[in-house]
Design an enzyme around this catalytic site. Structure first.
Site, short mmCIF file in Angstrom:
data_model
loop_
_atom_site.label_atom_id
_atom_site.label_comp_id
_atom_site.label_asym_id
_atom_site.label_seq_id
_atom_site.Cartn_x
_atom_site.Cartn_y
_atom_site.Cartn_z
N HIS A 1 -3.24 7.11 2.21
CA HIS A 1 -3.72 5.93 1.89
C HIS A 1 -4.96 5.46 2.57
O HIS A 1 -4.92 5.73 3.80
CB HIS A 1 -2.68 4.93 2.35
CG HIS A 1 -3.13 3.44 2.07
ND1 HIS A 1 -3.51 3.09 1.13
CD2 HIS A 1 -3.17 2.49 3.13
CE1 HIS A 1 -3.99 1.56 1.08
NE2 HIS A 1 -3.62 1.39 2.49
N CYS B 1 0.94 -1.49 0.05
CA CYS B 1 0.07 -0.14 -0.02
C CYS B 1 0.83 1.37 0.05
O CYS B 1 0.04 2.34 -0.12
CB CYS B 1 -0.72 0.01 1.15
SG CYS B 1 -2.12 -1.54 1.14
N ASN C 1 -9.93 -0.37 0.35
CA ASN C 1 -8.52 -0.08 0.36
C ASN C 1 -8.23 -0.83 -1.06
O ASN C 1 -8.29 -2.03 -1.29
CB ASN C 1 -8.02 -0.88 1.40
CG ASN C 1 -6.50 -0.77 1.31
OD1 ASN C 1 -5.71 -0.40 0.37
ND2 ASN C 1 -5.99 -1.25 2.53
O1 UT7 Z 1 -3.22 -1.12 4.17
C1 UT7 Z 1 -3.41 -1.67 5.35
C2 UT7 Z 1 -4.42 -2.78 5.17
N1 UT7 Z 1 -5.09 -3.12 6.59
C3 UT7 Z 1 -5.48 -2.15 7.39
O2 UT7 Z 1 -5.78 -1.20 7.11
C4 UT7 Z 1 -6.13 -2.99 8.47
C5 UT7 Z 1 -6.05 -2.14 9.76
N2 UT7 Z 1 -7.13 -2.48 10.60
C6 UT7 Z 1 -8.64 -2.32 10.61
O3 UT7 Z 1 -8.96 -1.44 9.88
C7 UT7 Z 1 -9.36 -2.78 11.58
O4 UT7 Z 1 -8.61 -3.62 12.87
C8 UT7 Z 1 -10.46 -3.82 11.12
C9 UT7 Z 1 -11.45 -3.06 10.46
C10 UT7 Z 1 -9.70 -4.88 10.33
C11 UT7 Z 1 -11.19 -4.54 12.35
O5 UT7 Z 1 -11.86 -3.62 13.32
P1 UT7 Z 1 -11.54 -3.73 14.80
O6 UT7 Z 1 -12.22 -2.79 15.28
O7 UT7 Z 1 -9.94 -3.55 15.00
O8 UT7 Z 1 -12.13 -5.01 15.05
P2 UT7 Z 1 -11.37 -6.44 15.89
O9 UT7 Z 1 -10.50 -7.02 14.91
O10 UT7 Z 1 -11.17 -6.08 17.13
O11 UT7 Z 1 -12.78 -7.37 15.79
C12 UT7 Z 1 -13.79 -6.98 16.70
C13 UT7 Z 1 -14.76 -8.10 16.56
C14 UT7 Z 1 -14.53 -9.51 16.61
O12 UT7 Z 1 -15.47 -10.04 17.45
P3 UT7 Z 1 -15.30 -10.67 18.61
O13 UT7 Z 1 -13.93 -11.51 19.08
O14 UT7 Z 1 -15.12 -9.36 19.58
O15 UT7 Z 1 -16.35 -11.62 19.11
C15 UT7 Z 1 -14.32 -10.02 15.19
O16 UT7 Z 1 -14.38 -11.35 15.06
O17 UT7 Z 1 -15.40 -8.08 15.15
C16 UT7 Z 1 -15.42 -9.07 14.67
N3 UT7 Z 1 -15.36 -8.86 13.40
C17 UT7 Z 1 -16.45 -8.99 12.40
N4 UT7 Z 1 -17.58 -8.84 12.56
C18 UT7 Z 1 -18.43 -8.60 11.79
C19 UT7 Z 1 -14.24 -8.92 12.38
N5 UT7 Z 1 -14.45 -8.55 11.22
C20 UT7 Z 1 -15.92 -8.73 11.01
C21 UT7 Z 1 -16.76 -8.55 10.10
N6 UT7 Z 1 -18.00 -8.23 10.40
N7 UT7 Z 1 -16.44 -8.19 8.83
#
Ligand code: UT7
Length: 337
Positions: A260, A119, A290
């Site tokens: 980005h 990225c 993204n």
């Molecule tokens: O160019 C760089 C590319 N990558 C990035 O930019 C990623 C950067 N990170 C992020 O944008 C965020 O970390 C995410 C959007 C990927 C995730 O958001 P988060 O607020 O960090 O969520 P999390 O990983 O802490 O997950 C919270 C909950 C989890 O459930 P439990 O364990 O609390 O029950 C996940 O399993 O949300 C769940 N979860 C989802 N639920 C519904 C994870 N993905 C999803 C989803 N839909 N798509």
């Protein structure tokens, strides 16, 4: 390859272009495939739709369309280009896709090659191309960021599949007396690279008696979202701060924050850190997600074409992603008003 005048040590950014993947996929459509919802995706990322290439849409098609449109804005013929630099992690051909773009454009006098920095690829490529212009060895370059991560996403992994989309953007840059690239900083830290990967296949096969081999190919994207998020909200403000200090530019002088496009929450956190008002933060995450190396030139091109970014405006840009890689550049847009 034409040489520039020995006095042409500056770089002017004067044309932009972009191209879109054919299919629009909504959050609700993804919700029919994985356990997610429009509400979750929008509130955590700001994304509502993303674009996904049709099966017959090649990376070189997207990259060439974006490049052609940047050339038209700059008013350049393809033959006048010295360099076609393609930032991508998803080439049509691992040997390089930039030459196919060069051929499609008819940029017969340009050398063309790929640069991979995930990225951060567009930012790294912009800076790389600028070095050729600064030394006087080249005069005109087309810097393209294009990716089709849809081809490497596990569409059954809700933690990553909701984030990514396909697209391409391009910028035409030229050696100039009036330097539009005020400064840049590029960073890498491979020791932290395990949080975001598109790894090679690792299964072995028998080749011959007493010899095994590993077939080429890739597994889908593997990401620790929380760690990538923490990395971004720590390193992006730090590198931007460092760059602004080195250039003796205050945040209040920035016309546009051009980051980005990974997550709206990351854009907001960086803007807040510098007290940059939200209307000055370029964002098209809602419609594209993204698109990796394409995000920065894609959102820039939209803002140039709808008249928000105008000639003379100062942009603070930062790219970040796998590697880990990140960086920042401060530049003045010098395209058509
Ligand atoms: O160019 C760089 C590319 N990558 C990035 O930019 C990623 C950067 N990170 C992020 O944008 C965020 O970390 C995410 C959007 C990927 C995730 O958001 P988060 O607020 O960090 O969520 P999390 O990983 O802490 O997950 C919270 C909950 C989890 O459930 P439990 O364990 O609390 O029950 C996940 O399993 O949300 C769940 N979860 C989802 N639920 C519904 C994870 N993905 C999803 C989803 N839909 N798509």
């Amino acid at each position: 390859m034409a040489g520039a005048s020995p006095h042409s040590r500056g770089v002017a950014l004067i044309g932009s272009g972009s191209a879109q993947a054919a299919q629009v996929i909504s959050n609700n459509q993804l919700g029919l495939r994985v356990d997610t919802s429009d509400e979750w995706i929008q509130s955590r990322t700001g994304i509502s739709t993303r674009r996904v290439s049709s099966p017959d849409q090649r990376l070189s098609d997207l990259a060439s369309d974006a490049g052609r449109s940047a050339l038209a804005m700059a008013g350049w013929s393809a033959e006048s280009l010295d360099l076609v630099l393609l930032a991508t992690s998803t080439p049509d051909d691992l040997f390089g896709t930039a030459p196919a773009v060069q051929a499609a454009l008819g940029a017969t006098n340009a050398v063309a090659f790929d640069l991979t920095a995930a990225c951060s690829g567009f930012l790294f490529s912009l800076v790389t191309a600028a070095q050729y212009l600064r030394t006087g060895s080249m005069r005109r370059a087309l810097v393209i960021g294009a990716d089709q991560l849809s081809r490497f996403v596990d569409w059954d992994d809700r933690r990553s599949c909701v984030l990514f989309g396909d697209g391409a953007g391009a910028v035409a840059i030229e050696a100039a007396d009036d330097d539009g690239l005020l400064g840049f900083l590029l960073r890498s830290d491979g020791s932290r690279g395990g949080v975001l990967n598109l790894p090679a296949l690792d299964s072995d096969e028998v080749l011959a008696a007493d010899a095994r081999h590993r077939q080429g190919g890739y597994r889908p994207i593997e990401m620790n979202g929380q760690e990538v998020y923490k990395f971004a909200v720590r390193e992006v403000p730090a590198v931007l701060q460092d760059l602004l200090e080195r250039c003796a530019v205050g945040p209040e002088s920035i016309d546009w924050l051009l980051l980005h496009q990974a997550n709206q929450r990351i854009l907001d956190a960086v803007a807040d850190r510098f007290a940059i008002p939200r209307p000055k933060v370029l964002s098209n995450l809602a419609h594209y997600g993204n698109t990796s190396a394409a995000t920065i030139p894609l959102v820039l091109d939209e803002a140039v074409r709808d008249g928000r970014v105008r000639s003379g405006h100062l942009l603070a840009s930062s790219g970040f992603g796998a590697g880990l890689s990140w960086g920042a550049a401060l530049f003045r847009w010098q395209g058509p008003a």
